[in-house]
Design an enzyme around this catalytic site. Structure first.
Site: not given
Ligand code: QV4
Ligand code: CA
Length: 497
Positions: A100, A195, A197, A233, A337
């Protein structure tokens, strides 16, 4: 494709979160194959950002820099070797595909990436793919911050940046081709599926175009024409306009209601009781059985990310966790899983874990430690290895033994003591009340003496556990103290003595 392509009548997948490829290869050969695991979900194998602050968080792997196959888990030849060796012992590999987005906007410029490829966030330039400025959705997104601000607006959820991550323009043929090339490379190496994402953040039509480009599986290990298994997901707890149903025809979808509800039941929160699980599955408003991928916890919600909140059961609460995983594996609903985690310095302040970012056990240089196996078959160095806990391994085997059998012979005490069978192949009894269970039940099993696979197991012709005597009518007496280490009992056709 909804079929996980699992071999040898096996049924479950294990997520070896952040494991190195070399360790996964060894685990397939020494443990997963011999114990009937059907497949492994691996962490994203592509090139990702490498972060210093915080230091090497686990979530850096959800910030792609490109599609070269070197990552914190190892390089391309280690990946290829692992896929080959796992396939050779009948254990499938499913890759986590992050398609994505790329890294976040404030990621700077340089070679701080897992293969050392140069990239520039300010210029939106990822030359190793290559993706440039025009391959992102920024002009399509209409929010002021270019980020997702409101989950009740489906357009921004799909076209804006998820937590500030550069959002790929998957409507472009070029972007679809690059993503499909990456996935096809993995398919040709022998993976059995993906899987995918963050599917909520991609249009179903765009995903369909990508999936349509995918090769059939490698015929060294799979029948000609086998299609890759797809798990999407999508977090749908029933409160947003985007629903899992939009994705069901494309592949399976993660059922997030499952773990949230099961956690609440075993914790006895919100007035929940085990008796209410009599119609577990579609009866609880979950998606159709043939579409669901189910799990008690995942790598996000075990540490407060994603969805489900504090109700989610995890290895930190091992007693209820074993019961919840046991329940899931005994019940016919969904493809199951199992989570396999690493320990971190959990430190919750005001309901927020300050250390939810911490990565896997690692050396001072940030490289991930390998997984040592102790004499008692558990794992060392901070690797939890829930999949090796006897109760969980034995329930993975239970699910294989009862595969295809109906949910049968339900019993309950109207509270938190319940039992059910799987045709004439298996039977399980739970006591999550604060008093003893002492009851004679119709198990549906052939008469004989069985070894409980929870308090121990059958070993050779002996039994290290409780023994259960089933009479010629299928009836058996069960006694489970509420203070037992594990207050549940399970028997199956292969545990007969
Ligand atoms: C922070 C702020 C944001 C701000 C951003 C930019 O919180 O508000 O916009 O800074 O200034 C990490 C940090 C997060 C940070 C972001 C960007 O945790 O705080 O934002 O980086 O710097 C994983 C982690 C996220 C991580 C991300 C990228 O969970 O915390 O973000 O990796 O490293 C939703 C979605 C769902 C998602 C779920 C977690 O619908 O799809 O949230 N789940 C999947 C994965 C998950 C992964 C992602 C998606 C993104 O399972 O592990 O997020 O690929 O529900
Ligand atoms: Ca998108």
């Amino acid at each position: 494709q909804h079929d996980p392509n699992i071999k040898h009548n096996r049924t479950s997948i294990v997520h070896l979160f952040e494991w190195r490829w070399a360790d996964i290869a060894a685990e397939c050969e020494r443990f997963l194959g011999p114990n009937g695991f059907g497949g492994v979900q691996i962490s994203p194998p592509n090139e990702h950002i490498v972060l210093d602050s915080p230091w090497r968080p686990w979530w850096q792997r959800y910030q792609p820099i490109g599609y070269n196959l070197c990552s914190r888990s190892g390089n391309e030849s280690e990946l290829r070797d692992m896929i080959t060796r796992c396939n050779n012992v009948g254990v499938n590999i499913y890759a986590d595909a992050v398609i994505n987005h790329m890294c976040r906007t404030g990621s700077g410029e340089g070679n701080h990436s897992s293969c050392g490829s140069w990239f520039s966030a300010p210029k939106k330039d990822f030359p190793s793919v290559p993706f440039t400025q025009s391959d992102f959705n920024d002009d399509k997104c209409t929010t002021a911050s270019v980020k997702i601000e409101n989950y009740s607006d489906a357009n921004q959820v799909r076209d804006c940046r998820l937590v500030g991550l550069f959002d790929l323009a998957l409507e472009k043929e070029y972007v679809r081709d690059k993503v499909a090339d990456y996935m096809n490379k993995l398919i040709d190496m022998g993976v059995a599926g993906f899987r995918v994402d963050a599917c909520k953040h991609m249009w179903p039509g765009d995903l369909s175009a990508v999936y349509g480009r995918l090769h059939s599986l490698n015929t060294d290990w799979f029948p000609v024409g086998s299609r890759p298994f797809i798990v999407q997901e999508v977090i749908d707890l029933g409160v947003e306009p985007i629903t899992s149903s939009e994705y069901l025809q494309l592949g399976r979808v993660t059922e997030f209601k499952y773990g949230a509800k099961l956690g609440a039941i075993f914790r006895k929160w919100n007035g929940e009781k085990l008796v209410y699980s009599k119609n577990w599955g579609e009866g609880w408003g979950f998606m159709p059985n043939g579409n669901a991928l189910v799990f008690v916890d995942n790598h996000d919600n075990q540490r407060g990310h994603g969805a489900g909140g504090a109700a989610i059961a995890t290895f930190w609460d091992s007693r209820i966790y074993k019961m919840a995983v046991g329940y899931m594996l005994a019940h016919p609903y969904g493809v199951t899983r199992v989570m396999s985690s690493f320990r971190w310095n959990r430190h919750v302040v005001d309901r927020k874990d300050q250390n939810d970012w911490q990565g896997p056990p690692s050396h001072d240089d940030g490289s991930t430690k390998s997984v040592p196996i102790n004499a008692d078959h558990t794992c060392g160095d901070g690797w939890v290895c829930e999949h090796r806990w006897r109760q969980i391994t034995n329930m993975v085997i239970f699910r294989n033994v009862v595969n295809g059998q109906p949910h049968s012979n339900w019993w309950d005490n109207q509270g938190n003591q319940v039992a059910f069978g799987r045709g004439n192949r298996g039977f399980i009894v739970f006591n999550n009340d604060d008093w003893e269970l002492d009851v004679t039940l119709n198990t549906g099993m052939p008469g004989g003496t069985y070894c409980d696979v929870i308090s121990g197991q059958k070993e050779g012709s002996g039994c290290t556990a409780k023994q259960i005597h089933v009479d010629g009518d299928g009836r058996a007496h069960f006694k489970i103290s509420n203070s037992d280490e594990d207050p549940f009992v399970a028997i199956h056709a292969d545990s007969m003595l």
